[in-house]
Design a protein around this motif. Structure first.
Motif, mmCIF file in Angstrom:
data_model
loop_
_atom_site.group_PDB
_atom_site.id
_atom_site.type_symbol
_atom_site.label_atom_id
_atom_site.label_comp_id
_atom_site.label_asym_id
_atom_site.label_seq_id
_atom_site.Cartn_x
_atom_site.Cartn_y
_atom_site.Cartn_z
ATOM 1 N N GLY A 1 0.802 -1.222 0.000
ATOM 2 C CA GLY A 1 0.000 0.000 0.000
ATOM 3 C C GLY A 1 0.835 1.272 0.000
ATOM 4 N N VAL A 2 2.155 1.136 0.075
ATOM 5 C CA VAL A 2 3.037 2.305 0.048
ATOM 6 C C VAL A 2 3.116 2.853 -1.372
ATOM 7 N N ASP A 3 2.957 4.161 -1.496
ATOM 8 C CA ASP A 3 3.010 4.813 -2.816
ATOM 9 C C ASP A 3 4.435 4.729 -3.375
ATOM 10 N N ARG B 1 12.828 6.450 7.163
ATOM 11 C CA ARG B 1 12.136 7.732 7.084
ATOM 12 C C ARG B 1 10.816 7.683 6.326
ATOM 13 N N ILE B 2 10.655 6.693 5.454
ATOM 14 C CA ILE B 2 9.452 6.662 4.612
ATOM 15 C C ILE B 2 8.620 5.407 4.853
ATOM 16 N N ALA C 1 10.943 9.152 -5.485
ATOM 17 C CA ALA C 1 11.377 10.519 -5.180
ATOM 18 C C ALA C 1 12.532 10.504 -4.176
ATOM 19 N N ALA C 2 12.443 9.616 -3.177
ATOM 20 C CA ALA C 2 13.518 9.500 -2.191
ATOM 21 C C ALA C 2 14.809 9.027 -2.854
ATOM 22 N N LYS C 3 14.694 8.106 -3.783
ATOM 23 C CA LYS C 3 15.880 7.603 -4.491
ATOM 24 C C LYS C 3 16.517 8.695 -5.339
ATOM 25 N N ILE C 4 15.676 9.512 -5.976
ATOM 26 C CA ILE C 4 16.193 10.618 -6.786
ATOM 27 C C ILE C 4 16.897 11.641 -5.902
#
Length: 313
Positions: free
Chosen positions: A202-204, A224-225, A210-213
């Motif tokens: 269910g995680v977007d 953190r996510i 975006a975190a990887k970028i």
């Protein structure tokens, strides 16, 4: 006369609408009762009524067989708190077991979920393999692992001379404790894995991308996510494992029977022996009520703490 006719017709139509609404409402109530009624009836008969009967018997000296039930008030509770060290020893064992089992089971379950949430070709097969121990009954599982600890590990130890396999796994208080923890974690981790996998799915994915970028590594992304987003799953898994670990009975009974020398006796086994072996049903009921209160406090505090963490996240 001409003015009264429309009025009567309007009143009649209004009565019909009211009657139709009442009929629809009655049908809804009957439908709900048909679905909920049987479950509610079984819940009352199997859970609620026996619970209140247990509270009543905890104030009596009933032996579980005789028709004579003598009211003794708080004598059973006084006896437990002043003259039953074995009960508190079993409580200490169960509490230590609960903490160890909850931590290990959730670590393994979450780790497996992270692994099998990846794009692996065999992930569906592996999910089934890891979940299978959960469908095996506790008694059967205990006897299987008893054979493994006593015969299997001994045979491997003789062949390899590895100290781990030569330990007296069920013959020593310390190793027997960790033996029960290992088997419990092996049985329940697959169930926790399924819950964690459902939360991870269910995680977007856009957040992860975006975190990887932005340059976040795998640990930072997890901390953190992912973990903040699936905290409700942790709440559920912690609640389930705490309740299951506290109530452990069949696995403990078949694996060690509470031995050696009652060093691994859980509260559930202590209550069972008090009520059905010693025929002190009143005292056993009193112990069960105390046990219920303690488990309710532990689970309520855990849910409150994890729910607050969810709000903060």
């Amino acid at each position: 006369m001409s003015t009264s006719t429309p009025t009567n017709k309007t009143v009649g139509q209004s009565d019909q609408r009211i009657s139709a609404k009442r009929k629809i409402k009655r049908n809804k109530v009957l439908t709900y009762a048909a679905f909920v009624g049987p479950a509610l009836l079984f819940f009352l008969v199997i859970q609620i009524i026996p619970f209140f009967m247990g509270i009543y018997y905890s104030f009596t000296s009933w032996n579980g067989v005789s028709s004579a039930v003598e009211w003794v008030g708080l004598d059973n509770y006084k006896r437990i708190f002043t003259n039953d060290q074995r009960f508190f020893d079993s409580f200490w064992f169960t509490t230590r077991f609960m903490f160890a089992a909850v931590i290990i089971s959730n670590l393994i379950g979450f780790s497996l979920a992270l692994l099998l949430n990846a794009a692996l070709k065999t992930r569906n097969i592996l999910r089934t393999v890891f979940f299978i121990p959960n469908v095996i009954g506790g008694l059967l599982l205990g006897f299987i692992w008893q054979f493994i600890f006593v015969r299997g590990f001994a045979a491997v130890g003789e062949l390899t001379n590895i100290g781990f396999f030569q330990l007296p796994w069920l013959g020593d208080a310390t190793t027997a404790f960790w033996g029960i923890v290992i088997v419990f974690a092996w049985q329940i981790s697959g169930y926790m894995m399924v819950i964690y996998i459902a939360a991870l799915q269910g995680v977007d994915t856009s957040l992860l991308e975006a975190a990887k970028i932005d340059g976040a590594n795998a640990w930072q992304t997890l901390r953190r996510i992912i973990i903040p987003l699936i905290l409700p799953a942790f709440t559920i898994c912690f609640f389930l494992t705490i309740a299951m670990a506290f109530k452990i009975f069949d696995l403990n009974l078949s694996l060690t029977g509470g031995g050696p020398f009652n060093s691994t006796q859980s509260v559930a086994i202590n209550i069972y022996q008090e009520a059905f072996t010693n025929n002190n049903y009143g005292v056993g009921s009193a112990k069960a009520i105390i046990f219920f209160v303690v488990v309710a406090i532990f689970t309520t505090v855990q849910v409150m703490i994890t729910k607050n963490k969810e709000v903060e996240a």
